[in-house]
Design an enzyme around this catalytic site. Structure first.
Site, mmCIF file in Angstrom:
data_model
loop_
_atom_site.group_PDB
_atom_site.id
_atom_site.type_symbol
_atom_site.label_atom_id
_atom_site.label_comp_id
_atom_site.label_asym_id
_atom_site.label_seq_id
_atom_site.Cartn_x
_atom_site.Cartn_y
_atom_site.Cartn_z
ATOM 1 N N GLU A 1 47.807 64.648 59.832
ATOM 2 C CA GLU A 1 48.973 64.413 60.703
ATOM 3 C C GLU A 1 49.835 63.260 60.213
ATOM 4 O O GLU A 1 51.068 63.323 60.259
ATOM 5 C CB GLU A 1 48.524 64.166 62.149
ATOM 6 C CG GLU A 1 48.002 65.409 62.865
ATOM 7 C CD GLU A 1 46.617 65.832 62.416
ATOM 8 O OE1 GLU A 1 45.928 65.018 61.753
ATOM 9 O OE2 GLU A 1 46.211 66.974 62.704
ATOM 10 N N HIS B 1 42.687 69.210 73.825
ATOM 11 C CA HIS B 1 43.611 70.342 73.709
ATOM 12 C C HIS B 1 44.523 70.474 74.930
ATOM 13 O O HIS B 1 45.189 71.486 75.091
ATOM 14 C CB HIS B 1 42.841 71.652 73.510
ATOM 15 C CG HIS B 1 42.185 71.763 72.173
ATOM 16 N ND1 HIS B 1 41.143 70.966 71.799
ATOM 17 C CD2 HIS B 1 42.441 72.565 71.110
ATOM 18 C CE1 HIS B 1 40.762 71.279 70.567
ATOM 19 N NE2 HIS B 1 41.542 72.245 70.125
#
Ligand SMILES: Cc1ncc(C[n+]2csc(CCOP(=O)(O)OP(=O)(O)O)c2C)c(N)n1
Lengths: 415, 326
Positions: free
Chosen positions: B60, B129
């Site tokens: 990321e 999530h």
């Protein structure tokens, strides 16, 4: 005598490019030790099967220029340190000892290349024609940048260690794309989106301490995966503030490149000729589209980490003396004198130029203007932003309340 | 007008972006042949090639960091972060680098990077999530944050984000990816300004300000309240940074009561900021304190109990009851 690190039988061809490719391949499998050195501490010039070719290209003028640059930036360093001691700068990050690593690599770059420094690359800034007084703006606390990177292709300093390494790779990926776009528009017979540029590469500087940060790893993965035209230039100056490089790595840093699939080279970072040769090789290779290289310049930070640091707390003065004996300026001076390429008058002129630079920096530092906080309101966003507009309006109204009160001096107006 | 889901609308928006801007590119994990884990980039690699729809290494910080470099070179990268909870390895690059580049270059550099993040709960997923980290980014000056709640906005907002010269984070309400609605691909209409709030339902007794995944919940609560004779105005903020306080203030001046609802934890959240601003701007119009509805101060709970965590119709109605009790 320079260390030779690869058997010369690897290089049969006389063609430089072939030799370079063979070298690149061989290096992927070969250890980084011993390091590339051309100019020994005693001022004698050795040979190297790959890099002597680059040293041979150097004219007298260039060699004298290397010396002049190194002396200039060392003088600048002394001046900036003094300015900090006098309270004119909030902090200074000295580079003494690392002049060869910086001048040698910076002078190997071309104007179209783009450079991402960390915060100690004052010597590289000099080679990119950054006004050294502008460089001091950040350290005086009047700017978080201080120069326009577009003018010199020398990016702003970065204080979050290693954060600039992925930027460099992304920029290099952009160069790749420009070339593809230019090729496709040329094919289509259309006018290219922007004028055709000469092949360019990117060089990014970071330290042995920063090499432990995750961003360096991610950058190298990206650079390798996309074969980006980027040269990772690690100045291993042996200390990350007080932590020795042995805590950052157990193998030569250059060896890490192997794991990413590109060449890694350890070069004597106090040897301006070798640094220049190795960097020129790596940048040319990158510009040709052959992908990244990691260069580890093995050098030493002779002074403190910053003016806020006290190195006597963590290292022996004997270590500093050992490295002073490998001084990058001394060895080039010895060589230039021995070969009759420069004499007293040259070195006197260099000294005089250094003093002139110091006087200029001293004067302009005092004159560096404190910015108006309105510029910060103006530069937070590119496009209009209601919250910024609202807060600015409040600030104007609030400040206006003080306008009549002449007895209240403006904040930060005195020093 | 065509009917499509939010996911399809973003897909079409990205397609339009790639078609209109030769220097735009998508970057992210699994966004190529797979089309992203939510299939938002489905089919784009086949159409535009691997150079425009880049399957990146799993990194990321690397994605956002290289996007910054690409934007410095004149490209328009649109990054996909796979899940909200995984933006944090890139948090450093977003907050210390991306947000500040323009300011610290004294306005000389622009970094128009777009970051798409699927966010919020309600999909029965496992840890990391289902998070709502928007306040962490909204607190950082230099970033803009928008969040669509319907397909029409989704189609236009992604394109507006790419056109914006500032870095923009688009938080996509993942549990609404399959929500269908009309999209006018010819004209954004009243969605021309992505940073302007929309009054979705007019009312006179109280205002509910929401965004993203809670918009349908607030509308349903307003309908339920109507059965009790209460007229509730619903404002979709659309933009979390900047927040369109003018629209919220105008609504509160009309209704006299305000409930702010979001999935993110109440403490330190966007709702607190709105409550404070509205108290300053419309103190004399308020019949009750601004009431916040949000998640609890706990790590996002396991899926089996997320129903208890997420604000629902009843929690919004309860908050309205409290507002009416003053
Ligand atoms: C992310 C981050 N962590 C910590 C620091 C504080 N810090 C500043 S310089 C430094 C040491 C850096 O050493 P190295 O990378 O070897 O570079 P050098 O300063 O020796 O040139 C540290 C720990 C920082 N600037 N950024």
């Amino acid at each position: 005598m320079g260390a030779t690190h690869l058997p010369s039988t690897e290089f049969d061809g006389t063609d430089i490019e072939d030799r370079q490719e063979a070298a690149a391949e061989a290096r992927m499998g070969a250890p980084a030790e011993p390091m590339v050195q051309l100019l020994a501490p005693d001022g004698t010039l050795g040979t190297d099967p790959v890099f002597s070719v680059y040293a041979e290209r150097l004219t007298t003028e260039k060699l004298r220029g290397f010396y002049a640059d190194m002396a200039k930036i060392r003088r600048f360093d002394v001046e900036a340190t003094a300015l900090q001691r006098q309270g004119q700068l909030a902090l200074w990050v000295p580079l003494t000892g690392q002049e060869a690593a910086q001048i040698g690599s910076g002078r190997a770059s071309q104007p179209q290349d783009y450079i991402f420094p960390t915060y100690r690359e004052h010597g590289v800034a000099l080679t990119r024609n950054v006004d050294l007084a502008e460089l001091l703006r950040q350290f005086r606390g009047v700017s978080n940048g201080g120069w326009n990177p577009k003018d010199t292709n020398f990016h702003l300093y970065t204080l979050v260690l290693a954060a600039q390494t992925p930027h460099a790779v992304g920029y290099a990926m952009g160069i790749q794309r420009d070339q593809k776009l230019a090729a496709s528009t040329a094919l289509a017979g259309a006018t290219p989106a922007q004028p055709a540029e000469p092949n360019a590469a990117v060089m990014v500087y970071f330290g042995d301490g920063a090499s432990s940060e995750g961003d360096v790893h991610e950058s190298m993965v990206f650079a390798s995966s996309y074969k980006a035209p980027v040269v990772f230039f690690c100045q291993n100056n042996h200390w990350a503030i007080s932590v020795p490089s042995s805590v950052q790595t157990r193998v030569p840093l250059a060896d890490r490149a192997k794991g990413y699939g590109f060449p890694g080279i350890r070069v004597d970072g106090n040897d301006v000729v070798a640094v220049h040769a190795v960097t020129e090789w790596a940048l040319e290779r990158a510009r040709r589209g052959e992908g990244p290289v990691l260069i580890e310049a093995f050098t030493y930070r002779v002074g403190a980490h910053t003016t806020a640091d006290d190195p006597t707390k963590y290292r022996e003065s004997a270590e500093e003396s050992r490295w002073r004996a490998k001084d990058p300026l001394d060895r080039l001076e010895k060589y230039l004198r021995a070969e009759g390429l420069a004499g007293d008058s040259f070195f006197e002129q260099v000294r005089a130029d250094g003093d002139e630079l110091a006087a200029y920096v001293r004067k302009t530092t005092h004159d560096l203007e404190t910015p108006d906080i309105r510029t910060a309101f103006a530069n937070t966003y590119v496009e209009a932003h209601p919250l910024v507009a609202e807060e600015l309006a409040w600030f104007e109204e609030y400040s206006a309340g003080f306008a009549d009160d002449a007895a209240v001096p403006a904040e930060g107006a005195t020093n | 007008m065509t009917t499509m889901t939010i996911a399809k609308a973003i897909n079409e928006g990205l397609r339009a972006t790639l078609t209109n801007n030769p220097r735009a590119l998508l970057m992210g994990e699994d966004i190529g042949p797979l089309g992203g884990v939510y299939r938002v980039t489905d089919g784009l690699i086949a159409e535009f090639g691997a150079d425009r729809v880049v399957d990146t290494p799993l990194a990321e910080s690397g994605i956002i960091g290289t996007a910054i470099g690409l934007s410095l070179r004149g490209y328009l990268p649109v990054c996909e972060i796979q899940f909200d909870g995984f933006v944090f390895p890139g948090f450093n690059q977003i907050t210390t680098q991306l947000a500040k580049m323009h300011a610290r270059s004294n306005g000389n550099l622009t970094v128009p990077v777009v970051i798409r993040i699927p966010y919020g709960g309600g999909i029965g997923s496992i840890e990391h999530h289902s998070e709502s980290p928007e306040a962490l980014f909204a607190h950082t000056a230099g970033l803009r944050i928008i969040t669509p709640s319907n397909p029409h906005d989704a189609y236009w907002m992604i394109q507006q984000a790419v056109d914006c010269q500032d870095p923009v984070i688009v938080f996509e309400p993942k549990r609404r990816y399959w929500l269908k609605g009309e999209v006018d691909t010819e004209s954004p209409g009243t969605s021309a300004d992505p940073f302007k709030a929309h009054v979705l339902r007019e009312g006179t007794d109280a205002t509910v300000a929401v965004y993203g995944p809670l918009v349908p919940v607030a509308l349903a609560a307003a309908n339920a309240a109507a059965e009790d004779g209460r007229s509730i105005e619903v404002v979709d903020l659309r933009s979390i940074s900047p927040i369109d306080f003018d629209t919220v203030t105008a609504s509160v001046k009309k209704t006299g009561r305000l409930v702010v609802a979001h999935e993110a934890p109440t403490f330190g959240g966007i709702g607190g900021e709105i409550a404070a601003r509205i108290s300053e701007r419309a103190f004399h119009c308020l019949e009750a304190p601004v009431i916040r509805v949000g998640g609890f101060h706990m790590p996002y709970p396991v899926a089996k109990v997320e129903e208890d965590y997420l604000p629902d119709i009843d929690r919004i109605l309860e908050a309205l009851d409290r507002a009416f009790s003053y």
